[in-house]
Design an enzyme around this catalytic site. Structure first.
Site, PDB file in Angstrom:
ATOM      1  N   CYS A 193      -4.171   0.524  -2.322  1.00  0.00           N
ATOM      2  CA  CYS A 193      -3.978  -0.679  -1.513  1.00  0.00           C
ATOM      3  C   CYS A 193      -2.910  -1.586  -2.134  1.00  0.00           C
ATOM      4  O   CYS A 193      -2.667  -1.547  -3.347  1.00  0.00           O
ATOM      5  CB  CYS A 193      -5.274  -1.474  -1.409  1.00  0.00           C
ATOM      6  N   ASN A 241       0.839  -1.197   0.000  1.00  0.00           N
ATOM      7  CA  ASN A 241       0.000   0.000   0.000  1.00  0.00           C
ATOM      8  C   ASN A 241       0.874   1.247   0.000  1.00  0.00           C
ATOM      9  O   ASN A 241       1.973   1.256   0.574  1.00  0.00           O
ATOM     10  CB  ASN A 241      -0.981  -0.003   1.178  1.00  0.00           C
ATOM     11  N   CYS A 255     -10.250  -4.979   1.002  1.00  0.00           N
ATOM     12  CA  CYS A 255     -11.362  -4.021   0.933  1.00  0.00           C
ATOM     13  C   CYS A 255     -12.221  -4.290  -0.304  1.00  0.00           C
ATOM     14  O   CYS A 255     -11.829  -5.017  -1.223  1.00  0.00           O
ATOM     15  CB  CYS A 255     -10.829  -2.583   0.925  1.00  0.00           C
ATOM     16  N   GLU A 292      -3.023  -4.762  -2.722  1.00  0.00           N
ATOM     17  CA  GLU A 292      -3.550  -5.715  -3.707  1.00  0.00           C
ATOM     18  C   GLU A 292      -3.639  -5.066  -5.090  1.00  0.00           C
ATOM     19  O   GLU A 292      -3.243  -5.649  -6.102  1.00  0.00           O
ATOM     20  CB  GLU A 292      -4.950  -6.202  -3.303  1.00  0.00           C
ATOM     21  N   GLU A 315       0.330   5.464   0.545  1.00  0.00           N
ATOM     22  CA  GLU A 315      -0.632   6.492   0.946  1.00  0.00           C
ATOM     23  C   GLU A 315      -0.214   7.860   0.438  1.00  0.00           C
ATOM     24  O   GLU A 315       0.834   8.030  -0.176  1.00  0.00           O
ATOM     25  CB  GLU A 315      -0.749   6.465   2.479  1.00  0.00           C
TER      26      GLU A 315
HETATM   27  N1  THU Z   1      -5.135  -1.411   2.817  1.00  0.00           N
HETATM   28  C1  THU Z   1      -4.603  -2.244   1.889  1.00  0.00           C
HETATM   29  O1  THU Z   1      -3.512  -1.995   1.344  1.00  0.00           O
HETATM   30  N2  THU Z   1      -5.281  -3.374   1.583  1.00  0.00           N
HETATM   31  C2  THU Z   1      -6.445  -3.762   2.179  1.00  0.00           C
HETATM   32  O2  THU Z   1      -6.993  -4.780   1.807  1.00  0.00           O
HETATM   33  C3  THU Z   1      -7.001  -2.968   3.274  1.00  0.00           C
HETATM   34  C4  THU Z   1      -6.412  -1.617   3.451  1.00  0.00           C
HETATM   35  C5  THU Z   1      -4.369  -0.208   3.201  1.00  0.00           C
HETATM   36  C6  THU Z   1      -4.932   1.091   2.751  1.00  0.00           C
HETATM   37  C7  THU Z   1      -4.337   2.050   3.759  1.00  0.00           C
HETATM   38  O3  THU Z   1      -3.033   2.427   3.320  1.00  0.00           O
HETATM   39  C8  THU Z   1      -4.179   1.215   5.010  1.00  0.00           C
HETATM   40  O4  THU Z   1      -4.294  -0.143   4.604  1.00  0.00           O
HETATM   41  C9  THU Z   1      -5.237   1.512   6.063  1.00  0.00           C
HETATM   42  O5  THU Z   1      -6.516   1.456   5.543  1.00  0.00           O
END
Ligand code: THU
Length: 135
Positions: free
Chosen positions: A54, A43, A85, A56, A45
């Site tokens: 994310c 991930n 998610c 994935e 941000e």
């Molecule tokens: N996140 C993912 O990378 N994958 C998921 O399946 C759930 C959430 C990340 C997004 C964000 O950077 C952090 O987790 C918190 O939500």
């Protein structure tokens, strides 16, 4: 090592590369295609929070960049074993030729929950439902 163990290890090992200064929640993902190629993602941000990508979807984007389009299995690793998610589930469906396994890894305990893309998004939307063939 079999595919399951390989993906679990790759998702776990890539996780520290996450760029997650706002949530402090690092996620690693690894997938294998039907051609046997493996792609990983983390991930990343942004100060504009909604731009977060994310792990994935990052792994899937890397797969697409390498001209691959069919996922055979995918693993996602977090410190507490959270499941993907909704947005990622939809993107995972896009590149499914058949149902495929998803391994949800808890890096703290080592526990792995095995599910599948169909189980995670039953009755999901896909290109076959479009009124004309756009695929
Ligand atoms: N996140 C993912 O990378 N994958 C998921 O399946 C759930 C959430 C990340 C997004 C964000 O950077 C952090 O987790 C918190 O939500």
């Amino acid at each position: 090592m079999n595919i399951r163990e390989t993906l679990i290890q790759k998702a776990t090992n890539v996780r520290p590369q996450a760029y997650a200064p706002y949530s402090n929640f690092a996620v690693g993902a690894a997938l294998i295609t039907h051609d046997g190629e493996i792609f990983t993602g983390v991930n990343f941000e942004n100060a504009s929070f909604g731009l977060t990508i994310c792990a994935e979807r990052n792994a899937i984007g890397t797969m697409v960049t390498a001209a691959q389009k069919s996922i055979k299995a995918l693993a996602v690793a977090t410190e507490n074993g959270v499941s993907p998610c909704g947005a990622c589930r939809q993107v995972m469906v896009e590149f499914a030729i058949d149902d495929y396994p998803i391994y949800i890894v808890n890096t703290t305990t080592g526990a792995v929950q095995e599910t599948s893309v169909q189980q995670m998004l039953p009755l999901g939307f896909d290109s076959s439902q479009l009124p004309r063939d756009n695929g």
